[in-house]
Design a protein around this motif. Structure first.
Motif, PDB file in Angstrom:
ATOM      1  N   PHE A   1       0.435  -1.070  -0.054  1.00  0.00           N
ATOM      2  CA  PHE A   1       0.140   0.369  -0.037  1.00  0.00           C
ATOM      3  C   PHE A   1       1.209   1.099   0.294  1.00  0.00           C
ATOM      4  O   PHE A   1       1.808   1.368   0.962  1.00  0.00           O
ATOM      5  CB  PHE A   1      -0.800   0.079   0.733  1.00  0.00           C
ATOM      6  N   LEU A   2       0.747   2.614  -0.737  1.00  0.00           N
ATOM      7  CA  LEU A   2       1.062   3.879  -0.769  1.00  0.00           C
ATOM      8  C   LEU A   2      -0.020   4.828  -0.671  1.00  0.00           C
ATOM      9  O   LEU A   2      -0.992   4.183  -1.887  1.00  0.00           O
ATOM     10  CB  LEU A   2       2.515   3.675  -1.135  1.00  0.00           C
ATOM     11  N   GLY A   3       0.344   6.020  -0.836  1.00  0.00           N
ATOM     12  CA  GLY A   3       0.280   6.978  -1.160  1.00  0.00           C
ATOM     13  C   GLY A   3      -0.898   7.640  -0.055  1.00  0.00           C
ATOM     14  O   GLY A   3      -0.980   7.521   1.621  1.00  0.00           O
ATOM     15  N   GLU A   4      -1.211   8.707   0.201  1.00  0.00           N
ATOM     16  CA  GLU A   4      -1.945   9.838   1.480  1.00  0.00           C
ATOM     17  C   GLU A   4      -3.282   8.917   1.897  1.00  0.00           C
ATOM     18  O   GLU A   4      -3.150   8.985   3.324  1.00  0.00           O
ATOM     19  CB  GLU A   4      -2.336  10.895   0.585  1.00  0.00           C
ATOM     20  N   GLY A   5      -3.361   7.881   0.925  1.00  0.00           N
ATOM     21  CA  GLY A   5      -4.757   7.301   1.746  1.00  0.00           C
ATOM     22  C   GLY A   5      -4.337   6.150   2.635  1.00  0.00           C
ATOM     23  O   GLY A   5      -4.592   5.782   3.096  1.00  0.00           O
ATOM     24  N   ALA A   6      -2.976   5.373   2.378  1.00  0.00           N
ATOM     25  CA  ALA A   6      -3.010   4.594   3.098  1.00  0.00           C
ATOM     26  C   ALA A   6      -1.837   5.004   4.190  1.00  0.00           C
ATOM     27  O   ALA A   6      -2.205   4.149   5.195  1.00  0.00           O
ATOM     28  CB  ALA A   6      -1.140   3.338   2.392  1.00  0.00           C
ATOM     29  N   VAL A   7      -1.389   6.369   3.772  1.00  0.00           N
ATOM     30  CA  VAL A   7      -1.206   6.486   5.644  1.00  0.00           C
ATOM     31  C   VAL A   7      -2.275   7.097   6.515  1.00  0.00           C
ATOM     32  O   VAL A   7      -1.993   6.865   7.329  1.00  0.00           O
ATOM     33  CB  VAL A   7      -0.440   8.242   4.542  1.00  0.00           C
ATOM     34  N   ARG A   8      -3.484   7.393   5.878  1.00  0.00           N
ATOM     35  CA  ARG A   8      -4.060   8.387   7.055  1.00  0.00           C
ATOM     36  C   ARG A   8      -5.253   7.014   7.275  1.00  0.00           C
ATOM     37  O   ARG A   8      -5.049   6.599   8.388  1.00  0.00           O
ATOM     38  CB  ARG A   8      -4.974   8.851   5.431  1.00  0.00           C
ATOM     39  N   TYR A   9      -5.231   5.675   6.240  1.00  0.00           N
ATOM     40  CA  TYR A   9      -5.380   4.144   7.308  1.00  0.00           C
ATOM     41  C   TYR A   9      -4.894   3.253   7.458  1.00  0.00           C
ATOM     42  O   TYR A   9      -5.431   1.883   7.199  1.00  0.00           O
ATOM     43  CB  TYR A   9      -6.742   4.258   5.700  1.00  0.00           C
ATOM     44  N   ARG A  10      -3.285   3.533   7.476  1.00  0.00           N
ATOM     45  CA  ARG A  10      -2.961   2.996   7.864  1.00  0.00           C
ATOM     46  C   ARG A  10      -3.204   2.044   9.042  1.00  0.00           C
ATOM     47  O   ARG A  10      -3.025   0.969   8.690  1.00  0.00           O
ATOM     48  CB  ARG A  10      -1.131   3.508   8.362  1.00  0.00           C
ATOM     49  N   ASP A  11      -3.801   2.478  10.353  1.00  0.00           N
ATOM     50  CA  ASP A  11      -3.750   1.443  11.537  1.00  0.00           C
ATOM     51  C   ASP A  11      -5.767   0.585  11.187  1.00  0.00           C
ATOM     52  O   ASP A  11      -4.851  -0.672  11.000  1.00  0.00           O
ATOM     53  CB  ASP A  11      -4.631   2.776  12.296  1.00  0.00           C
ATOM     54  N   LEU A  12      -6.115   1.338   9.842  1.00  0.00           N
ATOM     55  CA  LEU A  12      -7.230   0.343   9.541  1.00  0.00           C
ATOM     56  C   LEU A  12      -6.684  -0.848   8.437  1.00  0.00           C
ATOM     57  O   LEU A  12      -7.193  -2.034   8.796  1.00  0.00           O
ATOM     58  CB  LEU A  12      -8.521   0.967   9.159  1.00  0.00           C
ATOM     59  N   ILE A  13      -5.456  -0.793   7.995  1.00  0.00           N
ATOM     60  CA  ILE A  13      -4.990  -1.548   7.105  1.00  0.00           C
ATOM     61  C   ILE A  13      -4.731  -2.414   7.580  1.00  0.00           C
ATOM     62  O   ILE A  13      -5.270  -4.011   7.377  1.00  0.00           O
ATOM     63  CB  ILE A  13      -4.258  -0.856   6.035  1.00  0.00           C
ATOM     64  N   THR A  14      -3.808  -2.142   9.075  1.00  0.00           N
ATOM     65  CA  THR A  14      -2.942  -3.535   9.174  1.00  0.00           C
ATOM     66  C   THR A  14      -4.116  -4.251  10.404  1.00  0.00           C
ATOM     67  O   THR A  14      -3.727  -5.419  10.157  1.00  0.00           O
ATOM     68  CB  THR A  14      -2.469  -2.809  10.298  1.00  0.00           C
ATOM     69  N   ALA A  15      -4.773  -3.002  10.572  1.00  0.00           N
ATOM     70  CA  ALA A  15      -5.583  -3.685  11.716  1.00  0.00           C
ATOM     71  C   ALA A  15      -6.732  -5.170  10.990  1.00  0.00           C
ATOM     72  O   ALA A  15      -7.242  -6.467  11.615  1.00  0.00           O
ATOM     73  CB  ALA A  15      -6.746  -3.504  12.018  1.00  0.00           C
ATOM     74  N   THR A  16      -6.534  -4.769   9.541  1.00  0.00           N
ATOM     75  CA  THR A  16      -7.909  -6.059   9.063  1.00  0.00           C
ATOM     76  C   THR A  16      -6.984  -7.337   7.768  1.00  0.00           C
ATOM     77  O   THR A  16      -7.045  -7.602   8.060  1.00  0.00           O
ATOM     78  CB  THR A  16      -8.636  -4.942   7.516  1.00  0.00           C
ATOM     79  N   LEU A  17      -5.829  -6.783   7.570  1.00  0.00           N
ATOM     80  CA  LEU A  17      -5.236  -7.183   7.177  1.00  0.00           C
ATOM     81  C   LEU A  17      -3.850  -7.566   7.551  1.00  0.00           C
ATOM     82  O   LEU A  17      -3.549  -8.980   7.374  1.00  0.00           O
ATOM     83  CB  LEU A  17      -4.671  -6.205   5.730  1.00  0.00           C
ATOM     84  N   GLY A  18      -3.303  -7.670   8.846  1.00  0.00           N
ATOM     85  CA  GLY A  18      -2.325  -8.622   9.450  1.00  0.00           C
ATOM     86  C   GLY A  18      -1.247  -8.417   8.577  1.00  0.00           C
ATOM     87  O   GLY A  18      -0.833  -6.972   7.933  1.00  0.00           O
ATOM     88  N   ASP A  19      -0.710  -8.994   8.680  1.00  0.00           N
ATOM     89  CA  ASP A  19       0.638  -9.535   7.951  1.00  0.00           C
ATOM     90  C   ASP A  19       0.474  -9.750   6.510  1.00  0.00           C
ATOM     91  O   ASP A  19       1.959  -9.738   5.310  1.00  0.00           O
ATOM     92  CB  ASP A  19       1.411 -10.776   7.908  1.00  0.00           C
ATOM     93  N   ARG A  20      -0.488  -9.303   5.693  1.00  0.00           N
ATOM     94  CA  ARG A  20      -0.944  -8.952   4.449  1.00  0.00           C
ATOM     95  C   ARG A  20      -0.788  -8.024   3.771  1.00  0.00           C
ATOM     96  O   ARG A  20      -0.081  -8.213   2.459  1.00  0.00           O
ATOM     97  CB  ARG A  20      -1.715  -9.444   4.336  1.00  0.00           C
ATOM     98  N   ALA A  21      -0.583  -7.451   4.356  1.00  0.00           N
ATOM     99  CA  ALA A  21      -0.336  -5.851   4.646  1.00  0.00           C
ATOM    100  C   ALA A  21       1.011  -5.497   4.599  1.00  0.00           C
ATOM    101  O   ALA A  21       2.239  -5.442   5.347  1.00  0.00           O
ATOM    102  CB  ALA A  21      -0.970  -4.990   5.580  1.00  0.00           C
ATOM    103  N   ARG A  22       1.535  -4.413   3.539  1.00  0.00           N
ATOM    104  CA  ARG A  22       2.979  -4.171   2.993  1.00  0.00           C
ATOM    105  C   ARG A  22       2.723  -2.457   3.378  1.00  0.00           C
ATOM    106  O   ARG A  22       1.828  -1.973   2.271  1.00  0.00           O
ATOM    107  CB  ARG A  22       3.688  -4.772   2.241  1.00  0.00           C
ATOM    108  N   PHE A  23       3.712  -2.166   3.449  1.00  0.00           N
ATOM    109  CA  PHE A  23       3.843   0.071   3.173  1.00  0.00           C
ATOM    110  C   PHE A  23       5.304   0.324   2.872  1.00  0.00           C
ATOM    111  O   PHE A  23       6.084  -0.543   3.113  1.00  0.00           O
ATOM    112  CB  PHE A  23       3.513   0.551   4.531  1.00  0.00           C
ATOM    113  N   ALA A  24       4.695   1.331   1.915  1.00  0.00           N
ATOM    114  CA  ALA A  24       6.139   1.289   0.605  1.00  0.00           C
ATOM    115  C   ALA A  24       6.968   2.281   1.662  1.00  0.00           C
ATOM    116  O   ALA A  24       5.673   3.403   2.566  1.00  0.00           O
ATOM    117  CB  ALA A  24       6.022   2.289  -0.502  1.00  0.00           C
TER     118      ALA A  24
END
Length: 234
Positions: free
Chosen positions: A156-179
């Motif tokens: 995941f990358l971009g301003e949307g990924a920054v804003r919703y990083r906690d949600l992305i991590t909580a939802t996907l766990g170790d499937r979430a990677r961040f640039a």
């Protein structure tokens, strides 16, 4: 092939000048990115530093969205005016595809996200090698709805990924990677790579068809729809 590329679709806009596979220069613009004087000054400086005039270019390119409604309009209007004045062709490309190209060959699908306000994101999903290959159409939706469709490790990358990083991590766990943070900023230089490929294929966009891709209706369109619905009822 010399191309001037403009992106004004997000909070950090940019302009780039390229010649084939060579980047001749790039300017990143800050909060006053929509100041037309600063935008044109940046374009003029790029051309001056390369000792080129607009008529020396082979084409102009612009990110057509999705993104900031006002920003996208400014970028497209700028490129249309320059292309018309210089009698040169133009190409348009997805702003999400441009953002995805910040992370080529990462080994995972790439999900570029812009903050679309209203608790939604502009979201894309791409396989990125030399160029971004869309795995699905760009869309605007709630981040929860987008994340529900992700079933494998994804970058995941971009301003949307920054804003919703906690949600992305909580939802996907170790499937979430961040640039890394530098890849969250859209770059006209990345757009130039896409534009060069389109131009080489002769896939130019007639200026009358070079229009914004908003995905969702603007506030003005929504207001008009409401007025029309109210009038039809009355």
């Amino acid at each position: 092939m010399k191309i001037l590329t403009v992106d004004t679709s997000s909070n950090c806009s940019s302009v780039a000048l390229s010649d084939g596979a060579s980047l001749l220069g790039e300017y990143l613009l800050g909060e006053d990115r929509l100041n037309s004087g600063r935008l044109f000054a940046s374009i003029a400086k790029l051309l001056e530093s390369a000792r080129l005039a607009p008529t020396d270019l082979d084409a102009f390119a612009v990110a057509i969205g999705p993104g900031s409604f006002t920003g996208v309009r400014v970028g497209i209007a700028t490129v249309k005016g320059l292309a018309l004045a210089a009698a040169k062709p133009a190409v348009g490309f997805s702003s999400l595809a441009m953002l995805a190209l910040n992370s080529p060959y990462c080994g995972f699908p790439v999900a570029p996200l812009f903050d679309a306000r209203k608790k939604e994101v502009y979201a894309g999903l791409y396989r990125v090698t030399d160029l971004p290959e869309p795995l699905r159409e760009d869309a605007v939706l709630a981040p929860e709805s987008f994340l529900a469709t992700i079933d494998e490790p994804t970058l995941f990358l971009g301003e949307g990924a920054v804003r919703y990083r906690d949600l992305i991590t909580a939802t996907l766990g170790d499937r979430a990677r961040f640039a890394p943070f530098h890849a969250d900023v859209p770059r006209a230089a990345a757009g130039a790579v896409i534009a060069c490929d389109l131009a080489r294929q002769g896939r130019f966009t007639p200026l009358e068809l070079l229009n914004p891709t908003y995905i969702r209706p603007s506030e003005a369109e929504i207001a008009k729809q409401k007025r029309d619905a109210s009038n039809s009822i009355s």
